[in-house]
Enzyme design. Structure first.
Site, PDB file in Angstrom:
ATOM      1  N   LEU A  35       0.817  -1.209   0.000  1.00 38.09           N
ATOM      2  CA  LEU A  35       0.000   0.000   0.000  1.00 38.09           C
ATOM      3  C   LEU A  35       0.854   1.265   0.000  1.00 38.09           C
ATOM      4  CD1 LEU A  35      -2.657  -1.034   2.689  1.00 38.09           C
ATOM      5  CD2 LEU A  35      -3.076  -0.782   0.222  1.00 38.09           C
ATOM      6  N   SER A  36       0.264   2.357  -0.432  1.00 40.81           N
ATOM      7  CA  SER A  36       0.921   3.657  -0.331  1.00 40.81           C
ATOM      8  C   SER A  36       1.213   3.936   1.140  1.00 40.81           C
ATOM      9  CB  SER A  36       0.006   4.753  -0.907  1.00 40.81           C
ATOM     10  OG  SER A  36       0.594   6.018  -0.758  1.00 40.81           O
ATOM     11  N   GLY A  37       2.442   4.330   1.436  1.00 38.60           N
ATOM     12  CA  GLY A  37       2.808   4.615   2.821  1.00 38.60           C
ATOM     13  C   GLY A  37       3.327   3.412   3.583  1.00 38.60           C
ATOM     14  N   SER A  38       3.389   2.252   2.928  1.00 41.93           N
ATOM     15  CA  SER A  38       3.846   1.042   3.625  1.00 41.93           C
ATOM     16  C   SER A  38       5.359   1.042   3.845  1.00 41.93           C
ATOM     17  CB  SER A  38       3.427  -0.210   2.851  1.00 41.93           C
ATOM     18  OG  SER A  38       4.000  -0.215   1.547  1.00 41.93           O
ATOM     19  N   GLY A  39       6.081   1.822   3.026  1.00 37.55           N
ATOM     20  CA  GLY A  39       7.531   1.905   3.195  1.00 37.55           C
ATOM     21  C   GLY A  39       8.323   1.291   2.055  1.00 37.55           C
ATOM     22  N   SER A  41       9.454   2.447  -0.913  1.00 35.25           N
ATOM     23  CA  SER A  41      10.585   3.238  -1.407  1.00 35.25           C
ATOM     24  C   SER A  41      11.684   3.354  -0.354  1.00 35.25           C
ATOM     25  CB  SER A  41      10.118   4.642  -1.822  1.00 35.25           C
ATOM     26  OG  SER A  41       9.255   4.568  -2.931  1.00 35.25           O
ATOM     27  N   SER A 108       1.595  -1.466  -7.357  1.00 33.32           N
ATOM     28  CA  SER A 108       1.252  -2.616  -8.222  1.00 33.32           C
ATOM     29  C   SER A 108       0.165  -3.468  -7.572  1.00 33.32           C
ATOM     30  CB  SER A 108       2.495  -3.442  -8.555  1.00 33.32           C
ATOM     31  OG  SER A 108       3.304  -3.718  -7.442  1.00 33.32           O
TER      32      SER A 108
END
Length: 199
Positions: A35-39, A41, A108
């Site tokens: 998810l977005s914000g999961s870490g 990057s 993704s």
């Protein structure tokens, strides 16, 4: 079809095997999904730093960065999301062919798209890394303020809110950024690669 019929594949003068031999390591894709914000990057870049310190050729393809350039013509419809991942898969394949370790950080959200990328590559060239983190925690972090916008209706088709995220069924690696710190996540990934003798 005329264009496709007149395009002929040219084999490279330097092979993937030769490039790997020169680099002294295997080349493959570490595909970070979550998810977005999961870490994604954060972990991908931390792993990339460790790999760099070990003298391995590597590069991070980040979702937001790619949308600034290569994929700036795509939106966030299901069709565009699929095309986004398809293009990244093709770029990742080029990196692997060059003898480079490529780390991709993309939500993704669809299993089918991740499997499409897996099948673009040869056996032992794709590792799916599921960055597990609850929606609640991702919303609490909300580093880009996107969840707030999505909840307010300012962003449509946002993964986890009004668009699904299909969790990996059998990822090669699962890290939980809610219960493990960054170094623990990095160590877990590196140990997996070491056991495979890829680094």
């Amino acid at each position: 079809m005329e264009l496709a019929e007149n395009i002929i594949w040219h084999d490279a003068s330097v092979s993937k095997i030769e490039r790997r031999q020169k680099n002294k390591h295997h080349s493959f894709v570490l595909w970070f999904t979550g998810l977005s914000g999961s870490g994604k990057s954060t972990v991908a870049n931390a792993v990339a730093t460790e790999l760099y310190n070990r003298n391995t050729a590597n590069y991070v393809l980040d979702g937001d960065n790619i949308r600034h350039g290569l994929n700036n013509d795509l939106g966030f419809s299901e069709e565009d999301r699929k095309e986004n991942i398809r293009r990244i898969g093709e770029v990742a394949k080029l990196f692997v062919d060059s003898g480079t370790i490529v780390l991709t950080a993309f939500i993704s959200p669809f299993k089918e798209d991740r499997n499409t990328v897996r099948h673009l590559l040869e056996k032992e060239e794709f590792i799916e890394v599921y960055v597990d983190c609850s929606l609640k925690e991702c919303e609490n972090r909300d580093p880009k303020g996107l969840y707030k916008k999505a909840r307010n209706g300012e962003i449509k088709q946002f993964t986890g809110i009004d668009s699904p995220y299909e969790q990996p069924v059998n990822p090669e690696i699962t890290i939980n950024t809610e219960t493990s710190n960054l170094q623990e996540c990095v160590t877990s990934i590196l140990e997996h690669l070491e056991k495979k003798n890829w680094i």
